[in-house]
Enzyme design. Sequence first.
Site, PDB file in Angstrom:
ATOM      1  N   THR A  47     -23.080 -37.123  -1.996  1.00  0.00           N
ATOM      2  CA  THR A  47     -23.793 -37.027  -3.280  1.00  0.00           C
ATOM      3  C   THR A  47     -23.767 -38.352  -4.026  1.00  0.00           C
ATOM      4  OG1 THR A  47     -23.223 -34.695  -3.486  1.00  0.00           O
ATOM      5  CG2 THR A  47     -23.756 -35.851  -5.531  1.00  0.00           C
ATOM      6  N   TYR A  49     -23.927 -41.254  -3.170  1.00  0.00           N
ATOM      7  CA  TYR A  49     -24.830 -42.313  -2.710  1.00  0.00           C
ATOM      8  C   TYR A  49     -26.314 -41.970  -2.887  1.00  0.00           C
ATOM      9  CZ  TYR A  49     -20.494 -44.067  -0.852  1.00  0.00           C
ATOM     10  OH  TYR A  49     -19.209 -44.522  -0.773  1.00  0.00           O
ATOM     11  N   GLY A  53     -32.943 -38.808  -7.033  1.00  0.00           N
ATOM     12  CA  GLY A  53     -32.772 -37.943  -8.198  1.00  0.00           C
ATOM     13  C   GLY A  53     -32.717 -36.485  -7.803  1.00  0.00           C
ATOM     14  N   GLU A 119     -41.946 -38.225  -6.221  1.00  0.00           N
ATOM     15  CA  GLU A 119     -41.751 -38.740  -4.855  1.00  0.00           C
ATOM     16  C   GLU A 119     -42.767 -38.088  -3.948  1.00  0.00           C
ATOM     17  OE1 GLU A 119     -37.770 -39.068  -3.332  1.00  0.00           O
ATOM     18  OE2 GLU A 119     -36.989 -39.583  -5.289  1.00  0.00           O
ATOM     19  N   ASP A 227     -18.186 -31.913  10.012  1.00  0.00           N
ATOM     20  CA  ASP A 227     -16.896 -31.220  10.155  1.00  0.00           C
ATOM     21  C   ASP A 227     -17.022 -29.706   9.935  1.00  0.00           C
ATOM     22  OD1 ASP A 227     -15.858 -33.738  10.483  1.00  0.00           O
ATOM     23  OD2 ASP A 227     -14.958 -33.851   8.501  1.00  0.00           O
ATOM     24  N   HIS A 248     -34.736 -40.877   7.405  1.00  0.00           N
ATOM     25  CA  HIS A 248     -35.327 -41.595   6.269  1.00  0.00           C
ATOM     26  C   HIS A 248     -35.893 -42.907   6.807  1.00  0.00           C
ATOM     27  CE1 HIS A 248     -35.719 -43.626   2.404  1.00  0.00           C
ATOM     28  NE2 HIS A 248     -35.485 -42.469   1.815  1.00  0.00           N
ATOM     29  N   ARG A 295     -42.294 -38.647   5.213  1.00  0.00           N
ATOM     30  CA  ARG A 295     -41.126 -39.382   5.701  1.00  0.00           C
ATOM     31  C   ARG A 295     -41.016 -39.452   7.222  1.00  0.00           C
ATOM     32  NH1 ARG A 295     -35.909 -37.748   2.196  1.00  0.00           N
ATOM     33  NH2 ARG A 295     -36.891 -38.806   0.459  1.00  0.00           N
ATOM     34  N   HIS A 355     -30.774 -38.960   7.887  1.00  0.00           N
ATOM     35  CA  HIS A 355     -30.608 -38.881   6.434  1.00  0.00           C
ATOM     36  C   HIS A 355     -30.137 -37.510   5.981  1.00  0.00           C
ATOM     37  CE1 HIS A 355     -31.391 -39.788   2.282  1.00  0.00           C
ATOM     38  NE2 HIS A 355     -32.383 -38.916   2.169  1.00  0.00           N
ATOM     39  N   GLU A 379     -25.471 -29.209   2.173  1.00  0.00           N
ATOM     40  CA  GLU A 379     -26.110 -29.665   3.416  1.00  0.00           C
ATOM     41  C   GLU A 379     -25.522 -29.004   4.652  1.00  0.00           C
ATOM     42  OE1 GLU A 379     -26.442 -33.905   3.550  1.00  0.00           O
ATOM     43  OE2 GLU A 379     -27.398 -33.905   5.516  1.00  0.00           O
ATOM     44  N   ARG A 390     -37.556 -31.343   4.877  1.00  0.00           N
ATOM     45  CA  ARG A 390     -37.108 -31.201   3.490  1.00  0.00           C
ATOM     46  C   ARG A 390     -37.951 -32.024   2.535  1.00  0.00           C
ATOM     47  NH1 ARG A 390     -33.522 -34.230   0.102  1.00  0.00           N
ATOM     48  NH2 ARG A 390     -33.733 -35.787   1.726  1.00  0.00           N
ATOM     49  N   SER A 395     -32.513 -31.717  -2.198  1.00  0.00           N
ATOM     50  CA  SER A 395     -31.196 -31.372  -1.650  1.00  0.00           C
ATOM     51  C   SER A 395     -30.129 -31.257  -2.732  1.00  0.00           C
ATOM     52  CB  SER A 395     -30.763 -32.396  -0.604  1.00  0.00           C
ATOM     53  OG  SER A 395     -30.986 -33.679  -1.096  1.00  0.00           O
ATOM     54  N   LEU A 396     -30.178 -32.120  -3.736  1.00  0.00           N
ATOM     55  CA  LEU A 396     -29.169 -32.009  -4.797  1.00  0.00           C
ATOM     56  C   LEU A 396     -29.379 -30.703  -5.559  1.00  0.00           C
ATOM     57  CD1 LEU A 396     -29.033 -35.681  -6.183  1.00  0.00           C
ATOM     58  CD2 LEU A 396     -27.422 -34.581  -4.646  1.00  0.00           C
TER      59      LEU A 396
HETATM   60  C1  SIN Z   1     -34.656 -41.501  -1.585  1.00  0.00           C
HETATM   61  O1  SIN Z   1     -34.303 -41.879  -2.707  1.00  0.00           O
HETATM   62  O2  SIN Z   1     -35.466 -42.097  -0.900  1.00  0.00           O
HETATM   63  C2  SIN Z   1     -34.027 -40.272  -0.989  1.00  0.00           C
HETATM   64  C3  SIN Z   1     -34.271 -39.093  -1.829  1.00  0.00           C
HETATM   65  C4  SIN Z   1     -34.077 -37.847  -1.017  1.00  0.00           C
HETATM   66  O3  SIN Z   1     -33.852 -37.911   0.184  1.00  0.00           O
HETATM   67  O4  SIN Z   1     -34.198 -36.772  -1.582  1.00  0.00           O
END
Ligand code: SIN
Length: 523
Positions: A47, A49, A53, A119, A227, A248, A295, A355, A379, A390, A395-396
Site C-alpha cells: 500500500t 508504494y 490514488g 485514469e 505468502d 503495469h 494497461r 503489478h 490483493e 483490474r 485495489s485500494l
Molecule cells: C498507477 O499509478 O499507475 C497505478 C495505479 C493502480 O494500479 O491502480
Amino acid sequence: MSHPPIVSDLIVVGCGISGLAAAIGAAEEGLSVTVLTKADEPWQSNTYYAQGGIVGNGQDDSGDKLAKDIIAAGVGLNWRESVHLLASEGPDLVDSLLVDRAGIPFSRNGKGELDLTREAAHSVRRIYHHKDLSGRSIQEGLLAYAAQLEGRINIYPHMQALDIITNNHHSTDSQERYRPLRAIGLYVLDARNNEVMNIYGSSIILATGGVGGVYQHSSNPSLASGDGISMAYRAGAAILNAEFVQFHPTTLFHRDVKNFLISESLRGEGGLLVNLDGERFMSRYNPDMMELAPRDEVSRAIYREMDRTGTACVFLDARQIDMNLEDRFPGIHEKCASVGIDISREPIPVVPAAHYFCGGIKVDLEGHTSLPGLLAVGETACTGVHGANRLASISLLEGLYFGYRAGKRSADSGVTPSSRLRKSIPEWIFPVEEDDIDPILVKNDRNTIRSLMWNYTGIIRNRKRLNRALSDLNYFSHRINSFYREARLSRKLIELRNTVVTASLITRAAKSNDNSIGCHYVE
Ligand code: SIN
C-alpha cells in the site's frame, strides 16, 4: 522484546490497507486484534508504494457507473454481486473512514474541494490522490488512526507466518480429525530470535498482499511473495483466477533501483512512450488510444518493442508535460533524481512489471475462505471484483471496503479455540540437525524462479513456455522442499518456499486456460 499474545479474538496477517481496515473494523466492534507483519516496520507494505490514488465519490458519478467501468475492465468475468456491493458502498467508506475519521490529506483544489483525477478506463473523474504519494499518506493515516482505538490493535513486526494450524491437520487428539475442519491459529517465526510460536485466534484474516515478488520485474516490494496464497493453499483453501496477473507498463529501469512504479497518471498528463530511436511506437499497436490504451495492451506493446529492437527497456518522455513535475509528481521526481535522471530534461527508462494479482484465495462477500475460521482480504483474496483484469485505482478501495467489512463481521463468526484443543497442538518441529543456509543458493533459486516466470508465465504466454515453466517449477519445488526441511528457518527461505508454490499456482492456472482474456494473454 514484545511477543504477540497466545490467543486473540482476531489475528490479522499483513499490515497494508486491507489488514489495517480489517483490524479497525474488528476493533470498533470491541475485539482485541493482533496484527502480524513480517516487515521490520508497520509502514512497509505494498500500500505504501501506491502512487495513483483511491476511487472515491466522483463528479456526476454513481454506483452503477462505477460498476459498469469495473466490469468493462474485467471483461465481464467479474462477480456481479461483489462489484455492485463495492461500487455502491465503497466510495462512502472512503469519505467516512479515510477523509473524515483518519484525516488523510488528499490533494485539494484552490476552492478546498478534493482534486479528483482520472485514469485509463474510468468514465468520470473520481480518484482521490495525494500528489503521487497516495499510498504513503493512506498507510500513515490508517496506522495513526488504528493507534487511537484504545489499545485494541497491537501490531507486531518481524513476525513471519509459516503455516496455518487447523484442528484436523495438527491436533494430536485423534477425535479432532472427526470434528468439522477449522483454522485455529498460525505457526509464526519471530525473525529476531528464530523462535517459532503457536498463536491462536477466534478468526484469522490473511491480508498478505500480492505476488509481484514472484517476477523478475515488479512494482511490488520483494516482500510480495504470495505468502498468504501459498499458506492457504497448503491448508486446503480454494484458490481462484490465478492466471490473472496484471502487468503495469511502466516501472523504472535502472541498475540501482528495483520495483519503482512510474505512475500511469504521468501518461494521463501527457507523457509519451518512445523507443531508443525516439519513435512513438504505440502508433504501431493502438493508433487511436496510443499511450492511454488499456494497461495490458500497452504492456504487450512495450514487451514486443523491446523484443523487436533487442533493448532491455523503452522510455517515457515527460518533458512536454505542461506542469511543474516536481510539484505534481514529487515521489517520481525524487526517486529518478536520486539516480541522476532529471525527468523534466530527459526521458525515463521504463520496463513493464508484474503489478497486481486479480486472482487469489476464493472468498465470499464477508471475506470467508473455503476453510472455516480463515478469512482473506485485499490483493491476497479473490473477491471476484476484478474478473479478468483490474480497473486502475480500484485495489485500494477493494482492500479498504472488504477489509473493513470482514473485520466487522469476524466478530460474529469467530470461535475461540479451547485450551484443551490448544494443548493438543504440537510445537513446531525443527530438524534434528539444522543446516546453515547458504544465502547464495536461496538468492539464486529465487532469482531463477523470477526470471522463468517473467519469460515463460509473463506478459505473453504460449503452451511451450508454460510447459517449460511448469517442468522447471516442479524441479524447484522438489529441491526447495527438501532444503526447507533440513535448513535453519529464515524469512528469505520461507519466501522462497512460498514463491515456488505461488509461481506454480499461477502457471498451472495459465496452462489450463487457452483463451486470451483480460490480462491473461496466450498466443
Ligand atoms: C498507477 O499509478 O499507475 C497505478 C495505479 C493502480 O494500479 O491502480
